[in-house]
Design a protein around this motif. Structure first.
Motif, PDB file in Angstrom:
ATOM      1  N   GLN A 136       0.816  -1.210   0.000  1.00 63.02           N
ATOM      2  CA  GLN A 136       0.000   0.000   0.000  1.00 63.02           C
ATOM      3  C   GLN A 136       0.850   1.262   0.000  1.00 63.02           C
ATOM      4  OE1 GLN A 136      -2.869   0.151   3.169  1.00 63.02           O
ATOM      5  NE2 GLN A 136      -3.663   2.159   2.569  1.00 63.02           N
ATOM      6  N   SER A 139       2.829   1.717  -3.392  1.00 63.05           N
ATOM      7  CA  SER A 139       1.952   2.159  -4.489  1.00 63.05           C
ATOM      8  C   SER A 139       1.559   3.614  -4.323  1.00 63.05           C
ATOM      9  CB  SER A 139       0.703   1.276  -4.533  1.00 63.05           C
ATOM     10  OG  SER A 139       1.039  -0.067  -4.811  1.00 63.05           O
ATOM     11  N   SER A 140       1.293   4.036  -3.093  1.00 67.26           N
ATOM     12  CA  SER A 140       0.923   5.414  -2.828  1.00 67.26           C
ATOM     13  C   SER A 140       2.069   6.369  -3.153  1.00 67.26           C
ATOM     14  CB  SER A 140       0.497   5.562  -1.364  1.00 67.26           C
ATOM     15  OG  SER A 140       0.209   6.896  -1.048  1.00 67.26           O
ATOM     16  N   ARG A 143       2.507   6.713  -7.009  1.00 66.74           N
ATOM     17  CA  ARG A 143       1.487   7.571  -7.618  1.00 66.74           C
ATOM     18  C   ARG A 143       1.746   9.050  -7.323  1.00 66.74           C
ATOM     19  NH1 ARG A 143      -1.983   3.479  -5.684  1.00 66.74           N
ATOM     20  NH2 ARG A 143      -2.513   4.787  -3.874  1.00 66.74           N
TER      21      ARG A 143
END
Length: 348
Positions: A136, A139-140, A143
């Motif tokens: 998590q 990926s954050s 982005r």
């Protein structure tokens, strides 16, 4: 015709007595030799020998021939060649040891030789050193910085691409496992909680503050791995540039940027590979622990949150006494890494 004499000629009894005496003497000597041999061997058949001696004395009356045969039949124990082997002394117990990737400190605990890289506990796949070791969070971060890198810094900084985040790290959950290796970029972006989990998954643990400092100070118990006073350039700390200043033009901005540990100043990388700074080695028992000062900060076992040692751009001259206590264990940035300790293992 002359009359026969009624007197019979006397038998040579004296000669027979002499033969009997000689035979008895020979038997006695043979028995004495056997007895002495038995005593030396501590365990021969003494009763049998003594019985043979008694029988030999009585056998004299059986005649000279029997005497001679008896004298030749006396058993003599074999000569004593050497002492019987005694019980062997027990071998001294083997000293407790460390795994091969660790160094023994003060003969009481083990420390990773190098700052860790992280692997997926289940598959052994290597986790990217430029993102937090969590699906998590990684990926954050990817982005966010796909956009933010185009908004900060000069044109050259904006052209610098993000390092690749492997697809599997975005697709499934995983747990990190710490591995100590030479010649690799160590894992940054690690929180205190993730560092603790990574060490635990490796069968190890985070170091206590006292253990970490003892290991850092080396056998000579000095404030720096190389000596008692600060010397510029001996460890990868207090470098000439800060990566956030290079990429963002502000040392206080964007500390989760995955590009920070790839920044070079004057053509040289700010973050070095493990063991590359040969002058920054804490000596123990003919071995050494690399980069305990500089390169990356390292989390220790403190539920309140503490990392130690300083990273490559930290302006510190405290060496092994450097400590940061201003962050929770959930904090991470490019400068926070992992090094594990372990208890000594009994030798097999």
């Amino acid at each position: 015709m002359p009359a026969r004499s009624a007197e019979r000629p006397a038998r040579p009894r004296a000669g027979r007595r002499d033969a009997r005496a000689a035979a008895a003497t020979a038997l006695a000597r043979g028995a004495l030799v056997a007895a002495l041999a038995c005593a030396a061997l501590a365990g021969c058949r003494s009763e049998r020998e003594s019985g043979a001696t008694d029988a030999g004395a009585g056998a004299v009356d059986a005649g000279a021939g029997a005497t001679d045969a008896g004298a030749g039949a006396v058993e003599v124990a074999p000569p004593l060649v050497g002492a019987l082997p005694g019980p062997r002394a027990p071998a001294p117990p083997a000293e407790p040891r460390c795994p091969p990737e660790m160094v023994r400190v003060e003969r009481r605990f083990c420390v990773d030789r190098y700052e860790a890289v992280l692997l997926d506990r289940e598959t052994g796949l290597e986790i990217s050193a430029f993102y937090p070791p969590s699906r998590q969070a990684a990926s954050s971060v990817e982005r966010a910085w796909s956009k933010m890198r185009l908004q900060l810094g000069d044109a050259e900084a904006r052209r610098m691409e993000l390092p690749l985040l492997p697809g599997w790290q975005k697709q499934r959950e995983f747990e990190p496992r710490a591995v100590s290796r030479r010649g690799v970029l160590p894992q940054g972006y690690t929180s205190g909680a993730q560092a603790e989990l990574a060490c635990r998954n490796a069968g190890k643990r985070l170091c206590a503050l006292e253990e970490w400092r003892t290991a850092c100070r080396g056998e000579r118990d000095e404030q720096f791995p190389y000596g008692p006073t600060y010397a510029d350039g001996q460890c990868n700390v207090f470098r000439e540039g800060h990566p956030a200043a290079v990429l963002h033009r502000d040392v206080t901005l964007g500390h989760s940027d995955p590009r920070l540990n790839l920044v070079r100043v004057g053509g040289a990388p700010l973050l070095r590979r493990t063991g590359e700074t040969a002058t920054c080695a804490s000596a123990w028992e003919g071995d050494a622990i690399a980069d305990m000062v500089g390169n990356l900060d390292e989390w220790i076992d403190d539920p309140e949150g503490t990392f130690v040692g300083g990273f490559y751009a930290r302006a510190t001259r405290e060496g092994c006494m450097s400590r940061v206590v201003s962050h929770e264990v959930t904090h991470f940035d490019y400068s926070t890494g992992v090094r594990c300790c372990a208890d000594l293992r009994a030798a097999p």
